[in-house]
Design an enzyme around this catalytic site. Structure first.
Site, PDB file in Angstrom:
ATOM      1  CD  GLU A   1     -10.714 -27.615  13.066  1.00  0.00           C
ATOM      2  OE1 GLU A   1     -11.948 -27.538  13.238  1.00  0.00           O
ATOM      3  OE2 GLU A   1      -9.935 -26.663  13.301  1.00  0.00           O
TER       4      GLU A   1
ATOM      5  NE  ARG B   1     -13.147 -25.803  10.918  1.00  0.00           N
ATOM      6  CZ  ARG B   1     -14.052 -24.824  10.791  1.00  0.00           C
ATOM      7  NH1 ARG B   1     -14.531 -24.532   9.592  1.00  0.00           N
ATOM      8  NH2 ARG B   1     -14.455 -24.142  11.839  1.00  0.00           N
TER       9      ARG B   1
ATOM     10  CB  SER C   1     -12.929 -27.026  16.879  1.00  0.00           C
ATOM     11  OG  SER C   1     -13.771 -25.914  17.030  1.00  0.00           O
TER      12      SER C   1
HETATM   13  P1  FAD Z   1      -0.265 -24.740  11.424  1.00  0.00           P
HETATM   14  O1  FAD Z   1      -0.836 -25.263  12.695  1.00  0.00           O
HETATM   15  O2  FAD Z   1       1.108 -24.201  11.462  1.00  0.00           O
HETATM   16  O3  FAD Z   1      -0.371 -25.878  10.320  1.00  0.00           O
HETATM   17  C1  FAD Z   1      -1.552 -26.607  10.164  1.00  0.00           C
HETATM   18  C2  FAD Z   1      -1.333 -27.645   9.054  1.00  0.00           C
HETATM   19  O4  FAD Z   1      -1.179 -26.970   7.804  1.00  0.00           O
HETATM   20  C3  FAD Z   1      -0.080 -28.483   9.250  1.00  0.00           C
HETATM   21  O5  FAD Z   1      -0.327 -29.790   8.775  1.00  0.00           O
HETATM   22  C4  FAD Z   1       0.950 -27.789   8.383  1.00  0.00           C
HETATM   23  O6  FAD Z   1       1.978 -28.643   7.920  1.00  0.00           O
HETATM   24  C5  FAD Z   1       0.083 -27.290   7.239  1.00  0.00           C
HETATM   25  N1  FAD Z   1       0.621 -26.045   6.658  1.00  0.00           N
HETATM   26  C6  FAD Z   1       0.866 -24.894   7.326  1.00  0.00           C
HETATM   27  N2  FAD Z   1       1.347 -23.968   6.471  1.00  0.00           N
HETATM   28  C7  FAD Z   1       1.423 -24.553   5.265  1.00  0.00           C
HETATM   29  C8  FAD Z   1       1.882 -24.119   3.984  1.00  0.00           C
HETATM   30  N3  FAD Z   1       2.354 -22.895   3.766  1.00  0.00           N
HETATM   31  N4  FAD Z   1       1.825 -25.019   2.950  1.00  0.00           N
HETATM   32  C9  FAD Z   1       1.341 -26.270   3.142  1.00  0.00           C
HETATM   33  N5  FAD Z   1       0.912 -26.739   4.323  1.00  0.00           N
HETATM   34  C10 FAD Z   1       0.955 -25.878   5.383  1.00  0.00           C
HETATM   35  N6  FAD Z   1      -9.836 -22.807  12.418  1.00  0.00           N
HETATM   36  C11 FAD Z   1     -10.939 -22.521  11.696  1.00  0.00           C
HETATM   37  O7  FAD Z   1     -11.097 -22.973  10.555  1.00  0.00           O
HETATM   38  N7  FAD Z   1     -11.936 -21.727  12.212  1.00  0.00           N
HETATM   39  C12 FAD Z   1     -11.845 -21.193  13.451  1.00  0.00           C
HETATM   40  O8  FAD Z   1     -12.748 -20.484  13.881  1.00  0.00           O
HETATM   41  C13 FAD Z   1     -10.682 -21.483  14.226  1.00  0.00           C
HETATM   42  N8  FAD Z   1     -10.557 -20.985  15.477  1.00  0.00           N
HETATM   43  C14 FAD Z   1      -9.458 -21.274  16.218  1.00  0.00           C
HETATM   44  C15 FAD Z   1      -9.341 -20.746  17.509  1.00  0.00           C
HETATM   45  C16 FAD Z   1      -8.231 -21.014  18.291  1.00  0.00           C
HETATM   46  C17 FAD Z   1      -8.129 -20.431  19.677  1.00  0.00           C
HETATM   47  C18 FAD Z   1      -7.180 -21.815  17.769  1.00  0.00           C
HETATM   48  C19 FAD Z   1      -5.953 -22.080  18.585  1.00  0.00           C
HETATM   49  C20 FAD Z   1      -7.279 -22.364  16.495  1.00  0.00           C
HETATM   50  C21 FAD Z   1      -8.427 -22.109  15.713  1.00  0.00           C
HETATM   51  N9  FAD Z   1      -8.581 -22.623  14.407  1.00  0.00           N
HETATM   52  C22 FAD Z   1      -9.687 -22.320  13.657  1.00  0.00           C
HETATM   53  C23 FAD Z   1      -7.562 -23.537  13.853  1.00  0.00           C
HETATM   54  C24 FAD Z   1      -6.366 -22.808  13.183  1.00  0.00           C
HETATM   55  O9  FAD Z   1      -6.235 -21.511  13.650  1.00  0.00           O
HETATM   56  C25 FAD Z   1      -6.509 -22.754  11.657  1.00  0.00           C
HETATM   57  O10 FAD Z   1      -6.616 -24.051  11.134  1.00  0.00           O
HETATM   58  C26 FAD Z   1      -5.308 -22.039  11.007  1.00  0.00           C
HETATM   59  O11 FAD Z   1      -5.521 -21.888   9.620  1.00  0.00           O
HETATM   60  C27 FAD Z   1      -3.999 -22.782  11.216  1.00  0.00           C
HETATM   61  O12 FAD Z   1      -2.960 -21.937  10.775  1.00  0.00           O
HETATM   62  P2  FAD Z   1      -1.483 -22.147  11.253  1.00  0.00           P
HETATM   63  O13 FAD Z   1      -0.630 -21.230  10.455  1.00  0.00           O
HETATM   64  O14 FAD Z   1      -1.376 -22.024  12.723  1.00  0.00           O
HETATM   65  O15 FAD Z   1      -1.256 -23.664  10.793  1.00  0.00           O
HETATM   66  N1  EPU Z   2     -22.160 -26.595  22.749  1.00  0.00           N
HETATM   67  C1  EPU Z   2     -22.319 -27.479  23.793  1.00  0.00           C
HETATM   68  N2  EPU Z   2     -21.331 -27.517  24.748  1.00  0.00           N
HETATM   69  C2  EPU Z   2     -20.238 -26.725  24.699  1.00  0.00           C
HETATM   70  C3  EPU Z   2     -20.087 -25.813  23.633  1.00  0.00           C
HETATM   71  C4  EPU Z   2     -21.075 -25.771  22.657  1.00  0.00           C
HETATM   72  O1  EPU Z   2     -23.294 -28.205  23.879  1.00  0.00           O
HETATM   73  O2  EPU Z   2     -19.386 -26.858  25.587  1.00  0.00           O
HETATM   74  C5  EPU Z   2     -23.178 -26.593  21.683  1.00  0.00           C
HETATM   75  C6  EPU Z   2     -24.153 -25.434  21.776  1.00  0.00           C
HETATM   76  O3  EPU Z   2     -25.426 -25.933  21.492  1.00  0.00           O
HETATM   77  C7  EPU Z   2     -23.755 -24.531  20.634  1.00  0.00           C
HETATM   78  C8  EPU Z   2     -23.159 -25.502  19.632  1.00  0.00           C
HETATM   79  O4  EPU Z   2     -22.546 -26.534  20.430  1.00  0.00           O
HETATM   80  O5  EPU Z   2     -24.863 -23.871  20.127  1.00  0.00           O
HETATM   81  C9  EPU Z   2     -22.117 -24.889  18.715  1.00  0.00           C
HETATM   82  O6  EPU Z   2     -21.103 -24.276  19.501  1.00  0.00           O
HETATM   83  P1  EPU Z   2     -20.259 -23.019  18.957  1.00  0.00           P
HETATM   84  O7  EPU Z   2     -21.187 -21.985  18.416  1.00  0.00           O
HETATM   85  O8  EPU Z   2     -19.294 -22.622  20.016  1.00  0.00           O
HETATM   86  O9  EPU Z   2     -19.520 -23.602  17.689  1.00  0.00           O
HETATM   87  P2  EPU Z   2     -18.699 -24.934  17.455  1.00  0.00           P
HETATM   88  O10 EPU Z   2     -19.506 -25.846  16.621  1.00  0.00           O
HETATM   89  O11 EPU Z   2     -18.151 -25.486  18.721  1.00  0.00           O
HETATM   90  C10 EPU Z   2     -17.638 -24.083  15.209  1.00  0.00           C
HETATM   91  C11 EPU Z   2     -16.273 -24.212  14.598  1.00  0.00           C
HETATM   92  C12 EPU Z   2     -15.360 -23.124  15.138  1.00  0.00           C
HETATM   93  C13 EPU Z   2     -15.941 -21.768  14.715  1.00  0.00           C
HETATM   94  C14 EPU Z   2     -17.356 -21.630  15.298  1.00  0.00           C
HETATM   95  C15 EPU Z   2     -18.056 -20.392  14.769  1.00  0.00           C
HETATM   96  C16 EPU Z   2     -15.914 -26.530  14.013  1.00  0.00           C
HETATM   97  C17 EPU Z   2     -15.276 -27.819  14.376  1.00  0.00           C
HETATM   98  N3  EPU Z   2     -15.732 -25.515  14.867  1.00  0.00           N
HETATM   99  O12 EPU Z   2     -17.471 -24.325  16.592  1.00  0.00           O
HETATM  100  O13 EPU Z   2     -14.084 -23.269  14.546  1.00  0.00           O
HETATM  101  O14 EPU Z   2     -15.131 -20.714  15.177  1.00  0.00           O
HETATM  102  O15 EPU Z   2     -18.160 -22.777  14.924  1.00  0.00           O
HETATM  103  O16 EPU Z   2     -18.307 -20.536  13.407  1.00  0.00           O
HETATM  104  O17 EPU Z   2     -16.570 -26.422  12.972  1.00  0.00           O
HETATM  105  C18 EPU Z   2     -11.966 -24.336  14.818  1.00  0.00           C
HETATM  106  O18 EPU Z   2     -12.192 -24.873  13.723  1.00  0.00           O
HETATM  107  O19 EPU Z   2     -10.906 -24.510  15.456  1.00  0.00           O
HETATM  108  C19 EPU Z   2     -12.978 -23.454  15.386  1.00  0.00           C
HETATM  109  C20 EPU Z   2     -12.834 -22.855  16.562  1.00  0.00           C
END
Ligand code: FAD
Ligand code: EPU
Length: 335
Positions: free
Chosen positions: A331, A161, A235
């Site tokens: 994050e 991240r 997250s």
């Molecule tokens: P934005 O929110 O629009 O921007 C994020 C940051 O990047 C801001 O600081 C912005 O200024 C900068 N930025 C955006 N575009 C550019 C550009 N072209 N050049 C320079 N800087 C830029 N993330 C994960 O890593 N793994 C996950 O599994 C994951 N799951 C998610 C699930 C949900 C339901 C949600 C809501 C979010 C999740 N995210 C996850 C976080 C997010 O989706 C990612 O970080 C994604 O890459 C953000 O993209 P965005 O276009 O929405 O960025």
């Molecule tokens: N858990 C709890 N309570 C909860 C939820 C989860 O105790 O309410 C514990 C469980 O033990 C579970 C563990 O946390 O096994 C991990 O949970 P999960 O598998 O849902 O993954 P996470 O660590 O919460 C991370 C990433 C996600 C990504 C998933 C799958 C980060 C900060 N988050 O979530 O990324 O999709 O793994 O790889 O690394 C994001 O970055 O926005 C994001 C959603």
């Protein structure tokens, strides 16, 4: 150029903050003239899908929505394809595009919201894969020199991240395109989490990348709230990487603590577990709170202010630190 517009539709938290100026970038060439606009250098924010930001107040500057489009096949051989993808493409649409052509590498990253340009910002990751695993290089517009510069993988300094764009180069570049190397002979990666189990339930024996993508989509849809229904940014905090000495101490007290080994010195702990144990899971404070099924996701039930969610995040951080001696860092990008 639009003035004084609501950003509610441009962030997945659904925060109703306003932008003084707003411009949708559709062509690279528009950047040179945009750079003459005062706010471009004083205060500007480049936005993709708004799925990783928390708007803490109105934005008294220029918001640039990145809508640069295009996917280009740069080169290919019998094993690999090199794709150049414009920053304004929707991430999951790119994933679907590659799966439809049987090019492997992005399937585990299915359904991550947002646009391609933000993917290097935090080296997006899920289900055992990170962007860096398929990344080749990116093009960015240097706001100071007004030139296009290229960053290779090493220069991006990708980590969990993290990237250079989130640290010392924060706010200095606009990412224009990314280039990826994908495989024509995909290696299936189903080691992580519940993918293998889900494929079994789906009665799939020899999974294709499409099957893996379907499994990831099913898991994600069951675990994470849909921002179209409840405002959130996934997250809210990163999972902390902590010293093994502290992990051992905590395991003595909490035998159920899940631990993911990183190396011989450190392990990653799920922040969701720490937040849940500290009693925050499902807590609601009127129109915002902590999600009932995923303690790592802070939510806006409608009408919350960014400042409220920021204060909630600070209270959670302080409480987790006082209970476990562990600092959890956001994050999400506070704007
Ligand atoms: P934005 O929110 O629009 O921007 C994020 C940051 O990047 C801001 O600081 C912005 O200024 C900068 N930025 C955006 N575009 C550019 C550009 N072209 N050049 C320079 N800087 C830029 N993330 C994960 O890593 N793994 C996950 O599994 C994951 N799951 C998610 C699930 C949900 C339901 C949600 C809501 C979010 C999740 N995210 C996850 C976080 C997010 O989706 C990612 O970080 C994604 O890459 C953000 O993209 P965005 O276009 O929405 O960025
Ligand atoms: N858990 C709890 N309570 C909860 C939820 C989860 O105790 O309410 C514990 C469980 O033990 C579970 C563990 O946390 O096994 C991990 O949970 P999960 O598998 O849902 O993954 P996470 O660590 O919460 C991370 C990433 C996600 C990504 C998933 C799958 C980060 C900060 N988050 O979530 O990324 O999709 O793994 O790889 O690394 C994001 O970055 O926005 C994001 C959603």
């Amino acid at each position: 150029m639009k003035e004084n517009i609501s950003l509610k539709a441009y962030n997945t938290f659904g925060i109703d903050a306003r932008a003084k100026f707003f411009f949708e970038l559709k062509k690279r060439e528009e950047l040179s003239s945009l750079a003459h606009f005062n706010s471009f250098h004083d205060k500007s924010l480049i936005l993709g899908g708004g799925s990783n930001i928390l708007l803490c107040k109105d934005f008294d500057g220029l918001v640039i929505l990145n809508s640069l489009k295009g996917i280009e096949l740069i080169k290919e051989d019998e094993n690999e394809v090199y794709l150049k993808v414009a920053a304004g493409e929707v991430w999951h649409d790119l994933v679907s595009y590659t799966i439809a052509r049987s090019w492997g590498g992005l399937e585990n990253l299915s359904l991550i919201p947002g646009r391609v340009g933000a993917s290097p910002m935090q080296n997006i990751g899920a289900y055992g894969v990170e962007l860096k695993d398929v990344f080749y290089e990116l093009e960015a517009w240097d706001k100071e020199t007004e030139q296009v510069v290229v960053f290779n993988k090493e220069q991006c300094q990708f980590a969990y991240r993290e990237s250079i764009f989130k640290k010392e180069l924060r706010g200095k570049h606009i990412i224009l395109s990314i280039s990826l190397v994908l495989s024509k002979k995909p290696k299936i990666n189903i080691e992580y989490g519940a993918i293998a189990e889900t494929l079994k339930l789906m009665k799939v024996e020899n999974p294709t990348i499409k099957d893996v993508s379907d499994a990831v989509i099913a898991i994600r849809s069951s675990k994470l709230p849909n921002p179209k229904e409840i405002g959130n940014a996934g997250s809210f905090f990163k999972n902390p990487v902590v010293d093994l000495k502290l992990v051992k101490e905590l395991q003595g007290k909490y035998p159920s603590l899940p631990v993911y080994t990183v190396d011989e010195k450190c392990a990653k702990l799920p922040a969701a577990w720490l937040i849940e144990q500290a009693g925050w899971k499902g807590k609601s404070f009127g129109n915002y709170g902590v999600h009932k099924n995923q303690a790592l996701v802070l939510v806006n039930y409608g009408g919350a202010k960014g400042e409220d969610i920021k204060n909630l995040a600070h209270s959670i951080q302080a409480d987790v630190f006082s209970k476990f001696g562990i600092e959890i860092s956001p994050e999400v990008n506070f704007i």
